[in-house]
Design an enzyme around this catalytic site. Structure first.
Site, short mmCIF file in Angstrom:
data_model
loop_
_atom_site.label_atom_id
_atom_site.label_comp_id
_atom_site.label_asym_id
_atom_site.label_seq_id
_atom_site.Cartn_x
_atom_site.Cartn_y
_atom_site.Cartn_z
N LYS A 51 0.85 -1.19 0.00
CA LYS A 51 0.00 0.00 0.00
C LYS A 51 0.89 1.24 0.00
CE LYS A 51 -3.87 2.02 2.63
NZ LYS A 51 -4.85 1.83 3.72
N SER A 125 -9.77 2.29 2.72
CA SER A 125 -8.86 3.07 1.91
C SER A 125 -7.86 2.23 1.12
CB SER A 125 -8.08 4.05 2.81
OG SER A 125 -7.20 3.35 3.67
N SER A 149 -9.99 -0.19 6.77
CA SER A 149 -9.44 -0.06 5.41
C SER A 149 -8.97 -1.36 4.78
CB SER A 149 -8.25 0.89 5.44
OG SER A 149 -8.71 2.18 5.37
N1 GLN Z 1 -13.03 4.87 6.78
C1 GLN Z 1 -12.21 5.04 7.90
C2 GLN Z 1 -11.59 6.41 7.90
O1 GLN Z 1 -11.76 7.10 6.94
C3 GLN Z 1 -11.14 3.99 7.97
C4 GLN Z 1 -10.01 4.19 7.04
C5 GLN Z 1 -8.80 3.38 7.40
O2 GLN Z 1 -8.89 2.33 8.01
N2 GLN Z 1 -7.62 3.88 7.02
O3 GLN Z 1 -10.94 6.82 8.80
#
Ligand code: GLN
Length: 449
Positions: A51, A125, A149
């Protein structure tokens, strides 16, 4: 138990295997925006993607942010180092929501697209990580989850996504979102492969003072708990598919237990307070001096200089800086930030009581995969609310796995299994068991030999 890693290792590869793989992938990448960059120098070994918020030596690592364009770290994240030492081959950096801010992969310059239908989101994400796992036959993804995410995109792209207990995989080399919540985890096409890469990656790391040398357990549970409050607000189609899943589990001799946990409704506000508070301090380092984007013109006045640098942030990043700076302000800190920490501790305790006896099961997402055009219309609060199933285990650091179990209107959906702290192998074992009984079909098989 199917392991793509073992299968790959036992096969003879044609000489031009890696070259062909790269070519095919480049074609798909133009359509699906999976990778922010590909390793042109791909060598022997089982391919793994990383990632874009995890550092790889000499490779642009931007967390999909314009402010980090051109940043090439001079070191590898520990997890990258460990996989390379096992002979894995670095394939490329995967697309994501900027700094991990998002649930659908659309908070970046060129959103990744769902391989089952390009009009739909890949999830976020870790959008690119999930798409890469969905289209490549032999590959594992190193991803990261703060609040879901890994689970969310894994579910939308029909792959297995695993998030470990907080602290068991070193975060050294991660571009931080919220340090008390961030976990590096994995996506793969089978639970057996998740087990393998987890084994290779765990263990204390001197370079991450919060990393733990914990002995991970594989303590099976025959009981699944369904939290009633999490079942409110499920989309009808998701609900009926999930009910069928529970019936199948009963036929496999698992017991299903329905429990109340009213306080779980406080998880989303607590999470967004803690995560934005931490994010706003983490993003303070991007000033135009040290990292990535350089303003260069030092004749500029103070405000103009920093404004020019920080204009590079996307709108979701700006929103989180404002929100996070507010909630930790001296005059409101006790009302928001401190209270959110109490909610987290209380919820962790209550979930742990359930997890001593059972695994918690729910759908991974309350909705079927949405179209990109649909999520673009949602307000931030509506978007945050859609994390209701993935946030509780993330907020409290419990290991969890999302696995694909069904298709609705030709799009995959997933279910999420949560285990107790350090019982990371229990959810993985369950998915291995499931995969032994129910076959799952992938749409693409790029790199098949
Ligand atoms: N949707 C959550 C956020 O925007 C989780 C994103 C993540 O795990 N990086 O914070």
């Amino acid at each position: 138990m199917k392991s793509y890693i073992s299968e790959f290792e036992s096969k003879d590869k044609p000489k031009d295997y890696y070259q062909k793989l790269l070519e095919e992938l480049k074609g798909k990448n133009r359509e699906l925006h999976v990778f922010n960059n590909l390793n042109e120098d791909l060598r022997d070994g089982f391919p793994f993607s990383v990632k874009d918020n995890i550092c790889v030596r000499g490779v642009e690592s931007t967390a999909s942010s314009k402010i980090l364009k051109t940043y090439k770290p001079p070191f590898n994240a520990t997890v990258v180092e460990r996989l390379q030492r096992q002979g894995f081959a670095f394939l490329g950096k995967t697309n994501m929501d900027e700094f991990g801010f998002g649930s659908f992969g659309i908070n970046c310059e060129t959103p990744a697209r769902n391989p089952f239908n390009v009009d739909y989101v890949a999830g976020g994400s870790s959008s690119g990580a999930a798409v890469a796992t969905s289209i490549l036959k032999y590959h594992v993804a190193v991803a990261e989850s703060t609040g879901g995410s890994i689970s969310a995109p894994a579910a939308f792209c029909g792959v297995v996504g695993f998030t470990p207990t907080y602290g068991v995989v070193s975060r050294n080399g991660l571009i931080d979102y919220a340090n008390s919540l961030d976990k590096i985890g994995f996506m793969a096409r089978s639970a057996a492969d998740i087990r393998k890469v987890l084994n290779m990656s765990v263990g204390r790391d001197e370079k991450d003072t919060t990393s733990l040398d914990a002995r991970l357990r594989d303590e099976p549970k025959i009981q699944f708990s369904v939290i009633n409050q999490l079942m409110n607000g499920l989309d009808d189609k998701v609900r009926s598919a999930f009910d069928k899943l529970l019936e199948k589990l009963k036929s496999m001799d698992y017991k299903i237990n329905y429990v109340d946990l009213k306080d779980i409704e406080a998880a989303i506000p607590a999470y967004y307070i803690i995560s934005t508070a931490e994010a706003s301090t983490n993003l303070a380092r991007y000033t135009g001096f040290k990292y990535g984007f350089k303003v260069g013109d030092f004749s500029k006045r103070y405000n103009d200089f920093f404004t020019e640098a920080r204009m590079q942030f996307g709108s979701e990043a700006k929103r989180r800086i404002i929100l996070g700076t507010f909630v930790r302000g001296a005059s409101v800190k006790n009302r928001y930030y401190v209270k959110a920490l109490k909610v987290r501790a209380m919820l962790g305790e209550k979930m742990r009581r359930i997890l001593r006896e059972s695994l918690i099961i729910s759908p991974t997402m309350s909705i079927t995969t949405p179209k990109i055009s649909e999520v673009e219309k949602l307000s931030p609060v509506q978007t945050y609310a859609l994390d209701m199933l993935t946030i509780p285990p993330n907020l409290c650091g419990f290991p969890h796995v999302s696995f694909p179990y069904e298709y609705i209107d030709d799009m995959p959906i997933g279910a999420q299994i949560v285990g107790d702290h350090f019982n990371d192998y229990a959810p993985i074992s369950f998915v291995e068991n499931w995969e032994g009984k129910f076959k799952y079909r992938f749409k693409y098989n790029i790199g098949a030999i």
